[in-house]
Write an enzyme that holds these catalytic residues in place. Structure first.
Site, short mmCIF file in Angstrom:
data_model
loop_
_atom_site.label_atom_id
_atom_site.label_comp_id
_atom_site.label_asym_id
_atom_site.label_seq_id
_atom_site.Cartn_x
_atom_site.Cartn_y
_atom_site.Cartn_z
CB CYS A 2 -0.99 -0.06 1.17
SG CYS A 2 -2.36 1.10 1.02
CG HIS A 40 -3.34 -3.65 3.50
ND1 HIS A 40 -2.33 -3.00 4.17
CD2 HIS A 40 -4.03 -2.68 2.85
CE1 HIS A 40 -2.41 -1.70 3.96
NE2 HIS A 40 -3.43 -1.47 3.16
CD GLU A 94 -0.80 -5.66 6.09
OE1 GLU A 94 -0.55 -6.23 5.01
OE2 GLU A 94 -1.02 -4.43 6.17
#
Lengths: 230, 80
Positions: A86, A203, A205
């Site tokens: 990002c 993302h 994560e």
């Protein structure tokens, strides 16, 4: 495996990615402040999501010139894998480790939702545990994810297999509605010519264990670990 | 010496913000607008008094940070 996450003023996914790396790889992560001159010895460097320097001037522009980034660029050029998520992708473009730029979303709206992606290159240190053309679901949250490069650069990226991730619909079709931000050719992630520097808007994560609502991001960290351990 | 720097989007680069401004102007009743492009204006005060040196410095500032040459052009004037 030794991993370092760079922390800029305004980073806000730095601890999330630390948690994900530690949970998946079982090794502690260094958190490295933007004002430091050098990154500790690392097998992988991660530039996290967020709003470094408040997105002043252009997103990623100020961070790209912070003291630590000189060393990150040096490490990347020497072959250390670097993952930009990002805002990290925006920073990589501003350092010119990756070509192009992330512009304001075509809708002018901040977009925060799950997206479907096709993994088009599974030879990078971050995607080797995915099947080629595997369709995965990750989360995006950004206001500036509209990937732009001139047609010649885009053709070169595609010709060299450097479009790693593309926004698709659930069936794997490249459609305009699957594209959350207006990115050229539905590009969600690209790599440098060596494949070792990867920038992506989604993302990984945020979806790495069932409690988070999905696990498709997990293989990105498993890929990292496998490549480093190999 | 002061540098007045204008940063504009290159031709062909989409400008969704300019488009939104155009639509807003249209909804306010302004007609006949063919296009709106949004850019940035930056002023830099320089201690430098030599114009050639200042021009070189500002040029490097623009290339290295102030403009992203992938999508933007820049132009500047120096005023004393």
């Amino acid at each position: 495996m030794k991993a370092s996450v760079i922390v800029f003023p305004g980073s806000n996914c730095d601890r999330d990615v630390k948690v994900a790396i530690e949970a998946v790889t079982g090794t502690p992560v260094n958190m490295v402040w933007h004002g430091d001159a050098t990154v500790p010895a690392s097998d992988v460097i991660v530039l996290p999501g967020g709003f470094s320097y408040g997105d002043y001037l252009r997103c990623g522009a100020m961070a790209a010139h912070s003291p630590i980034m000189r060393d990150v660029v040096r490490r990347a050029r020497a072959g250390t894998p670097v993952l930009g998520i990002c805002n990290g992708f925006q920073v990589l473009c501003e350092t010119e480790l990756l070509p192009g730029v992330l512009q304001r979303n075509a809708s002018l709206q901040f977009v925060c939702r799950d997206v479907w992606l096709r993994v088009e290159n599974n030879t990078t240190p971050f995607t080797s545990h995915y099947r080629r053309n595997e369709i995965i679901r990750l989360h995006v949250a950004h206001g500036d994810g509209n990937y732009f490069a001139d047609a010649q650069t885009l053709d070169q990226l595609e010709g060299e297999g450097r479009v790693v991730l593309r926004y698709v619909d659930e069936t794997g079709e490249i459609t305009a509605t699957a594209n959350p931000n207006g990115a050229q050719r539905n590009i969600a992630g690209i790599c440098d010519p060596t494949g070792k520097v990867l920038g992506l808007m989604p993302h990984p994560e945020r979806l790495f264990e069932p409690a988070l609502g999905g696990t498709d991001g997990r293989k990105m960290f498993e890929s990292m670990l496998a490549r480093i351990a190999a | 010496m002061k540098a007045r720097i204008k940063i504009t989007l290159k031709n062909g680069v989409l400008d969704p913000q300019g488009k939104a401004i155009q639509n807003a102007l249209g909804s306010l009743g302004f007609t006949g607008i063919e296009e709106v492009r949004q850019g940035k204006y930056i002023e830099v005060d320089l201690a430098e008094s030599d114009e050639t040196a200042a021009r070189d410095t500002v040029d490097r500032m623009c290339k290295n940070l102030l403009a992203n040459m992938v999508i933007e052009n820049y132009a500047f004037e120096l005023v004393t």
